[in-house]
Design an enzyme around this catalytic site. Structure first.
Site, PDB file in Angstrom:
ATOM      1  N   HIS A  56       0.826  -1.202   0.000  1.00  0.00           N
ATOM      2  CA  HIS A  56       0.000   0.000   0.000  1.00  0.00           C
ATOM      3  C   HIS A  56       0.867   1.262   0.000  1.00  0.00           C
ATOM      4  CE1 HIS A  56      -4.101  -1.344   0.203  1.00  0.00           C
ATOM      5  NE2 HIS A  56      -3.895  -2.110   1.265  1.00  0.00           N
TER       6      HIS A  56
ATOM      7  N   CYS B  45       0.233   2.658  -4.618  1.00  0.00           N
ATOM      8  CA  CYS B  45      -0.520   3.844  -5.016  1.00  0.00           C
ATOM      9  C   CYS B  45       0.222   5.115  -4.620  1.00  0.00           C
ATOM     10  CB  CYS B  45      -1.889   3.828  -4.369  1.00  0.00           C
ATOM     11  SG  CYS B  45      -2.934   2.498  -5.009  1.00  0.00           S
TER      12      CYS B  45
END
Length: 325
Positions: free
Chosen positions: A95, A147
């Site tokens: 993440h 991301c």
């Protein structure tokens, strides 16, 4: 081999965070780094003992916490020798998030960070400090399949990205037999998790990170704002070619990267899979900018709404990826 007869080292730290059994669980991150490890061994001349892998699979003895990732990176940099041309690689799959900037000049800006398994965020400033410590002649390539990964090395020059390449709108994503999960954690999700751990009611993320991790928290949260400005501006006093940081990001800073589950097949990160596809289709050496543009083409062909970026010096944009011979 350098003139003094010392062999060029090829060193790697590979990190995969799937966050198992949590609301933030991903499925392809460990597969990404295992695939990269195999590629490094079979194509790029890396040795098994020079590759450190950190994953959060349940049986792993050393987990990819913020402190452990930074310690592994420091060990890798410490092994590099000046003037030899050592090749360093950091591959991260997991993440990413964006946090409010603490820099006085950018009160409304957001800064990029990766999210280790313990949420001890590692930010663009931490990676800038690491690059600033590289011995002369050493290259540091960072692949971040997460991301908001564009700009993860603070102050690194954009070569391919939102301000340098026109990005066509991708076609609708083909989702047949695929499960697509974003590798993004919104700031609020990170903050809520940290509040649940500290019990402190504040939106200042630095307060939580310092409470939980103390001296292991990122530089952004430990240094006064003016010291951060001095650190991020260090590069302006150095010649551009001295900066050997090379960032290949899975997407632009304002985009998300896809974690893909495929029926009975192996899950993977869309960007990591695109890199592997490009390398398999092109046996010879590729320049960094060629690899990123080709990865963009693969992702567009498959219908993914993310645009890999390249941040590095002009010289390194034209340099061969991982100095392949």
């Amino acid at each position: 081999m350098d003139p003094q007869g010392m062999a060029k080292k090829r060193l790697a730290v590979l990190v995969g965070c799937n966050y198992p059994n949590t609301r933030n669980e991903l499925h392809g991150c460990i597969n990404d780094v295992l695939a990269m490890k195999e590629t490094l061994l079979t194509r790029f001349g890396f040795k098994q003992e020079d590759i450190e892998v950190l994953t959060d699979e349940p049986e792993a003895k050393v987990k990819p916490t913020g402190a452990n990732i930074k310690a592994a990176l420091r060990r890798m940099v410490d092994k590099a020798q000046p003037g030899i041309g050592d090749v360093l690689l950091f591959h991260y799959s997991g993440h990413g998030t964006r946090i409010p900037s603490v820099k006085p000049a950018h009160p409304f800006k957001q800064d990029e960070a990766i999210v280790p398994c313990d949420f001890n965020l590692i930010t663009d400033v931490d990676f800038r400090e690491l690059v600033n410590q590289l011995p002369k002649g050493t290259s540091f390539t960072m692949i971040s399949d997460s991301c908001h990964s564009g700009g993860l090395i603070d102050k690194e020059k954009e070569q391919i990205g939102p301000f340098s390449v026109f990005s066509n709108i991708s076609p609708a994503m083909e989702t047949t037999n695929k499960t697509i999960t974003s590798r993004a954690l919104p700031f609020k999700a990170v903050l809520d998790h940290l509040i649940s751990l500290t019990g402190i009611s504040t939106s200042d993320i630095g307060t939580h990170l310092l409470e939980l991790f103390g001296g292991d928290a990122g530089l952004k949260f430990r240094l006064p704002a003016m010291d951060l400005m001095d650190l991020s501006e260090t590069m302006t006093a150095r010649e551009r070619h001295v900066d050997s940081g090379i960032l290949l990001s899975g997407c632009q800073a304002d985009e998300t990267s896809a974690d893909v589950g495929v029926g009975n097949g192996k899950a993977y990160g869309a960007f990591s899979h695109a890199i592997q596809t490009v390398l398999k289709e092109n046996g010879g050496a590729l320049k960094n900018k060629q690899l990123v543009m080709m990865a963009r083409d693969v992702l567009e062909r498959l219908g993914f709404h993310q645009h890999p970026c390249l941040y590095c010096s002009d010289q390194n944009a034209d340099a061969t990826f991982l100095s392949q011979l």
